[in-house]
Every structure is written in C-alpha cells, then in structure tokens.
Write a protein that holds these residues in place. Structure first.
Motif, PDB file in Angstrom:
ATOM      1  N   GLU A   1      13.233  -9.066   3.481  1.00 23.83           N
ATOM      2  CA  GLU A   1      12.294 -10.186   3.355  1.00 23.83           C
ATOM      3  C   GLU A   1      13.033 -11.512   3.244  1.00 23.83           C
ATOM      4  N   GLN A   2      14.206 -11.449   2.666  1.00 22.64           N
ATOM      5  CA  GLN A   2      15.006 -12.677   2.519  1.00 22.64           C
ATOM      6  C   GLN A   2      15.864 -12.927   3.752  1.00 22.64           C
ATOM      7  N   HIS A   3      15.603 -12.174   4.800  1.00 24.15           N
ATOM      8  CA  HIS A   3      16.337 -12.303   6.060  1.00 24.15           C
ATOM      9  C   HIS A   3      17.831 -12.105   5.882  1.00 24.15           C
TER      10      HIS A   3
ATOM     11  N   LYS B   1      14.455  -3.523   1.075  1.00 19.58           N
ATOM     12  CA  LYS B   1      13.255  -4.215   1.565  1.00 19.58           C
ATOM     13  C   LYS B   1      13.241  -5.671   1.133  1.00 19.58           C
TER      14      LYS B   1
END
Lengths: 149, 149
Positions: free
Chosen positions: A46-48, A42
């Motif tokens: 979020e950090q792509h 996850k």
DNA sequence: CTAATTGCAAATAGTTTGCATGAGC
DNA sequence: GCTCATGCAAACTATTTGCAATTAG
C-alpha cells in the motif's frame, strides 16, 4: 528516531538497509498490534514499497532473533509479530474473531512467584495466554468484517 | 477399555471406525506426550497400519473439536496434540535440568476469569508456563543425571 | 572490494480438500 | 440403502531457500 533505530540495528549486528529501517518503523508505528508477515507485506504494498515478501520474512526472523520483535503462535498455522514491549504483558485472544487484548496483572505475577518458590524454582519468565470467545457477538463480528475488507 | 472408547466416540457423534479407535488408543498409550500429525502417522506406519495421513489429520481435528485431545501450537509452524487431561494443570519448567512440575492454583484461575470478563471475553481455556531455574543446584543436577541414564 | 542483502521464483513443510470407493448403522 | 468415512492425489497456505544482481561498510 531514525538515529535510534540505526543504533538498534547495529547492536543486533545487522547492516543498515532500507527494508530493515522501513519494517522497523512500521512495527513501531503499530505498537500493540500483531502482524503476520503477510500483513506487513500488504501494508508495504500500500505504501508502494518494493520490498519482497521473502525479505519481510527474513527481516522479521532477524528481528525476532535480536529480540526487537516477539513472535507469537496464537492461531495454529501462522506466526504473528509485535514490537517487543518494554513492559511485560500477557494476552487474551478471542478464538472466533482473533481479537487480542493485552493485560498485566500484579496478583497473578505475584502468585506465580510464590508457586515457583514452593517448587524450589527461581522464576525467570512465563507465558500466559487466555483463550475465549467475545461475549458481545456484535463486537466479535465487527472485527471479522474489518479483517475481511 | 475399548467399550469406554466406543462410548467416547458415540458421545462425540462420530461413527465407530477402526482408524478412530486406533488413534484414540495410541494417544491414550502416550498420556503426557505431545504428538504432531506426522508423529502419529509414523507410529501407525511402524504398526503396519494402513491409515492415511489425511485421515490422521481429520481424526485429530475431530478429536480436538470433541475435546478428546488438546491442540498446542508451541513451535511455530505445526500443531501438536495430547490426550486431554481429566484435571487441568499448568507447568513449571526448569530451564537447566528440564524438570517439569505440574500445578494448579485456584487464585490464578479465579483471577484469569475476572480479567477475561473485564475484556468482555468468556474464558474457554488458557495456557500458562512458568520458566525458571532450580534454586537447589544439587536437585537440579541429579535430575539431569537421571534423564541421561 | 567483499561479504551481506535483496527480489524473484522455485522449493518445502504442514495441512486441507475433491472425489471415487468402501464401511457403519 | 443412505450417509458418513477413508485413501489417494492434488490443492493450498505459510514459510524458506537458491541464485544472480545489488548494496552497505
């Protein structure tokens, strides 16, 4: 810093790849936290990052093998990992909210040695987990809320 | 004996059913062993019981809740159960010969309570395993021999 | 260039759950 | 009789694996 990590991976016989460096750095940035594979995945999302879940599992297992991480099985059905601590510590876990504290107690450590000697065994390692429930229900629930959001 | 078990189940608020009595007896007949749900199910199959796997899981969970059994999560992905020991004890294990001593130490028990309180957690349970090597090599090997025969 | 690594999807292992049937109290 | 318990199959969760494409050394 990254130089250090490259050495670490090489010593473990692992090729230097972006997923491994990324996950290693991630764990180092969350030193005393315990992450499941899903948690790590996850954060990466979020950090792509485009690291796949299967790779997260593979890398965590390799790091566990290489003693870069430690695997715990606190809560029945899933494993959580933390950066292998330079200094030994034990754990207290709240069974309700899952909060984990780390501690180290000389008195207990000392006593363990004495007991082992009594039984004619040279102590090499131990595992100690304390399980309980937060006395402060508010703190306990706060953390549950945090997890849920 | 069965009378005792009926009382045990009643005290736990569980109806007296054949699957529960059977599984309870099974665990009592293997006092210091650790069984997974699958293990229990296999033994039941051998005994030509028609208790389903789902029921095994349900009963083991209920017994765990009722403190009739203890659940351990030694090995990552599955739970194992053992009959709850009447007196608490911890374990010292020799990594070479596999010998296990059981011990209980008030000083450590006491200290654990204090530490838990410091972290605001009411201690419910703990698991402590000491791992080492027999100092007396002869004893160590003797036991290996014993195990092998 | 060659073997190791990755992402994806499919497979697996352990466990839980919905539902209709059957048993305890 | 009413509720709880059970068996079965389907669902779910955590994790692993097969495979073709990609990359490190």
């Amino acid at each position: 810093m990254s130089e250090e990590n490259i050495k670490l991976l090489k010593k473990a016989g692992l090729k230097i790849t972006e997923p491994r460096l990324t996950i290693l750095a991630l764990m180092q940035n969350h030193k005393n936290e315990h992450f499941s594979a899903e948690d790590v995945y996850k954060i990466l999302l979020e950090q792509h990052s485009d690291i796949g879940l299967a790779t997260v599992y593979r890398v965590l297992n390799q790091f566990d093998e290489a003693n870069i991480l430690i695997r715990h099985n606190f809560e029945g059905n899933k494993s959580v990992f933390e950066l292998a601590p330079t200094e030994h510590h034990d754990h207290i876990i709240c069974e309700d909210c899952g909060k984990v504290f780390e501690f180290s107690d000389n008195l207990i450590e000392q006593r363990q040695k004495e007991i082992s000697e009594q039984y004619g065994i040279k102590l090499k390692a131990h595992s100690l987990y304390l399980y309980g429930k937060c006395s402060d229900i508010e703190t306990c629930e706060e953390i549950v809320k945090k997890d849920e959001k």
